[in-house]
Design an enzyme around this catalytic site. Structure first.
Site, PDB file in Angstrom:
ATOM      1  N   CYS A 107       0.857  -1.181   0.000  1.00 19.22           N
ATOM      2  CA  CYS A 107       0.000   0.000   0.000  1.00 19.22           C
ATOM      3  C   CYS A 107       0.899   1.239   0.000  1.00 19.22           C
ATOM      4  CB  CYS A 107      -0.897  -0.040   1.238  1.00 19.22           C
ATOM      5  SG  CYS A 107      -1.978   1.380   1.325  1.00 19.22           S
ATOM      6  N   CYS A 118     -11.631  13.435   4.914  1.00 16.88           N
ATOM      7  CA  CYS A 118     -12.598  12.359   5.151  1.00 16.88           C
ATOM      8  C   CYS A 118     -12.653  12.130   6.671  1.00 16.88           C
ATOM      9  CB  CYS A 118     -12.175  11.087   4.428  1.00 16.88           C
ATOM     10  SG  CYS A 118     -12.070  11.344   2.654  1.00 16.88           S
ATOM     11  N   GLY A 169      -2.925  10.313   1.263  1.00 15.44           N
ATOM     12  CA  GLY A 169      -3.142  11.233   0.147  1.00 15.44           C
ATOM     13  C   GLY A 169      -4.169  10.751  -0.861  1.00 15.44           C
ATOM     14  N   GLU A 170      -4.587  11.672  -1.714  1.00 11.90           N
ATOM     15  CA  GLU A 170      -5.531  11.371  -2.798  1.00 11.90           C
ATOM     16  C   GLU A 170      -4.713  11.292  -4.096  1.00 11.90           C
ATOM     17  OE1 GLU A 170      -8.880  10.695  -3.707  1.00 11.90           O
ATOM     18  OE2 GLU A 170      -7.783  10.676  -5.600  1.00 11.90           O
ATOM     19  N   SER A 201      -6.812   4.106  -5.732  1.00  9.03           N
ATOM     20  CA  SER A 201      -8.026   4.344  -4.951  1.00  9.03           C
ATOM     21  C   SER A 201      -8.294   5.839  -4.866  1.00  9.03           C
ATOM     22  CB  SER A 201      -7.817   3.762  -3.552  1.00  9.03           C
ATOM     23  OG  SER A 201      -8.867   4.150  -2.719  1.00  9.03           O
ATOM     24  N   LEU A 224     -16.511   4.699  -1.740  1.00  7.56           N
ATOM     25  CA  LEU A 224     -17.929   5.090  -1.779  1.00  7.56           C
ATOM     26  C   LEU A 224     -18.454   5.324  -0.340  1.00  7.56           C
ATOM     27  CD1 LEU A 224     -20.244   5.592  -3.725  1.00  7.56           C
ATOM     28  CD2 LEU A 224     -20.877   3.202  -3.523  1.00  7.56           C
ATOM     29  N   ASN A 300     -10.762   0.758  10.919  1.00 12.12           N
ATOM     30  CA  ASN A 300      -9.562   0.607  11.735  1.00 12.12           C
ATOM     31  C   ASN A 300      -9.488   1.807  12.679  1.00 12.12           C
ATOM     32  OD1 ASN A 300      -7.458  -1.167  12.112  1.00 12.12           O
ATOM     33  ND2 ASN A 300      -6.607  -0.850  10.064  1.00 12.12           N
TER      34      ASN A 300
HETATM   35  S1  SF4 Z   1      -6.080  10.009   2.627  1.00 17.15           S
HETATM   36 FE1  SF4 Z   1      -7.864   9.222   1.482  1.00 17.15          FE
HETATM   37  S2  SF4 Z   1      -9.389   8.741   3.059  1.00 17.15           S
HETATM   38 FE2  SF4 Z   1      -7.831  10.061   4.019  1.00 17.15          FE
HETATM   39  S3  SF4 Z   1      -8.635  12.155   3.820  1.00 17.15           S
HETATM   40 FE3  SF4 Z   1      -7.346  11.780   2.045  1.00 17.15          FE
HETATM   41  S4  SF4 Z   1      -8.717  11.030   0.454  1.00 17.15           S
HETATM   42 FE4  SF4 Z   1      -9.818  10.862   2.398  1.00 17.15          FE
END
Ligand code: SF4
Length: 375
Positions: A107, A118, A169-170, A201, A224, A300
């Site tokens: 990962c 989030c 991160g996104e 993802s 989602l 988690n």
């Molecule tokens: S790392 Fe992923 S789950 Fe966490 S805030 Fe950023 S986009 Fe959202």
């Protein structure tokens, strides 16, 4: 004064070709370098014996192969391995290896921190710092493979067979660097990973899903986490900008006419929030005409989190409703609980440097109050 060296991990094949052709070398040198660096994990130019002496000397003088350094390594009793990597300026990222019988998943992180807030995510509590470079992204794979070779045994070979870009991160907000790293993961001369075994993802950056489709064929996972916009907006705030119907349209486009690409819907199971049979039936309706798989993820928990993990019984009941409706569903096993495997947890512990965490928790409880009014 020594000018800064060029980090060759920052380049995909096209970039390396441009660099070497600019030096007056043949463009096939790019493929040779990719083989040495990524296929064989070599970082010593003098060991690259099919290159001319003059070329090796120039590489040694002007270039380097430099992943981010490992600052800490934790190993869970279940074999999950987590690395904390330094990326300068007192910042860190995390990379996690999850071994399972016959496979090993790495990962990878794509940003230092994250801006998307989030409400169930430990990384979000740290705020956003910066995008990672291609070298810092592919460097996580480069390092992990080297480290796993060192600790592998004949009885317990640790091999990376799958990559998920689900770390900090996104990824779709750092698309250029991520796309270059993906091309090295997929390249025959690089890591030669099949497209189904590399997954990006996203929390739902709809326009970037279309962009990714133009440049890559890897699998996509959409976070989602809720079947309605009202609830999803409290969990994944970017939903206010790109709501579920916009995202599902982007996913349909991504899958393509011939179903050539794969999409998974990720659904984190939060006790009393999104895990009831009503939510499950709503989800069945929402996903009714899209070809995808659903992955249920038991939450988690991390220190200060406002959510709890759904009970095994409610996860099972939820799973059952989806499966009965012919949605291909899996439930992820929880791993590495003893080493803070929830993404962002270890960095959060190391940094704990601002009041962001508290402000984040305050915001989260406020948005939860709003979100729960309608449910
Ligand atoms: S790392 Fe992923 S789950 Fe966490 S805030 Fe950023 S986009 Fe959202």
């Amino acid at each position: 004064m020594n000018p800064e060296k060029i980090n060759l991990l920052d380049f995909d094949e096209a970039g390396l070709k441009a660099l070497f052709v600019g030096w007056g070398e043949k463009s096939f040198r790019a493929v040779q370098l990719i083989r040495w660096m990524h296929q064989r994990g070599e970082d010593n130019f003098q060991a690259m014996t099919d290159l001319s002496n003059a070329f090796r000397l120039r590489l040694s003088n002007e270039c380097e192969i430099k992943p981010p350094p490992i600052s800490e390594e934790s190993v869970s009793v279940d074999g999950t391995r987590k690395w904390l990597l330094g990326v300068g300026g007192g910042s860190y990222i995390e990379t996690v290896f999850i071994p399972e019988p016959g496979r090993g998943t790495l990962c990878i992180s794509s940003q230092v921190g994250c801006a998307l807030n989030c409400t169930f995510c430990s990384t979000a509590t740290q705020g956003f710092n910066r995008n990672l470079s291609t070298a810092e992204i592919i460097g996580q794979l480069w390092l992990a493979r080297r480290r796993l070779k060192e600790v592998s045994t004949e009885e317990d070979p640790l091999v990376i067979t799958n990559i998920v870009m689900m770390g900090m991160g996104e990824p779709l907000l750092n698309l250029e660097a991520v796309t270059k790293a993906l091309s090295l993961m997929r390249a025959d001369e690089g890591y030669a990973l099949p497209r189904r075994r590399v997954t990006v993802s996203t929390s739902g950056v709809a326009p970037a899903i279309y962009e990714l489709a133009k440049n890559s064929d890897v699998s996509l996972a959409l976070s989602l986490h809720a079947p309605t916009n009202e609830l999803r907006s409290t969990l994944v705030p970017i939903n206010k900008k790109y709501p579920i119907e916009i995202l599902l349209e982007a996913c349909r486009e991504y899958i393509g006419e011939h179903k050539s690409r794969h999409v998974t819907m990720e659904y984190v199971m939060l006790r009393g929030i999104n895990d009831s049979p009503v939510h499950a039936r709503q989800l069945v309706r929402v996903l009714g005409n899209i070809s995808c798989k659903v992955n249920l993820i038991p939450f988690n928990p991390f220190p200060g989190a406002v959510y709890e993990r759904s009970t095994p019984e409610s996860i099972q009941a939820f799973h059952h409703i989806l499966a009965k409706a012919k949605l291909f569903t899996t439930t992820r096993k929880t791993r590495g609980d003893d080493i803070d495997a929830a993404c962002g947890q270890l960095v959060g512990k190391v940094l704990d440097r601002t009041k962001r965490h508290e402000r984040f928790l305050e915001r989260t409880s406020q948005s939860l109050k709003v979100g729960n009014q309608g449910n």
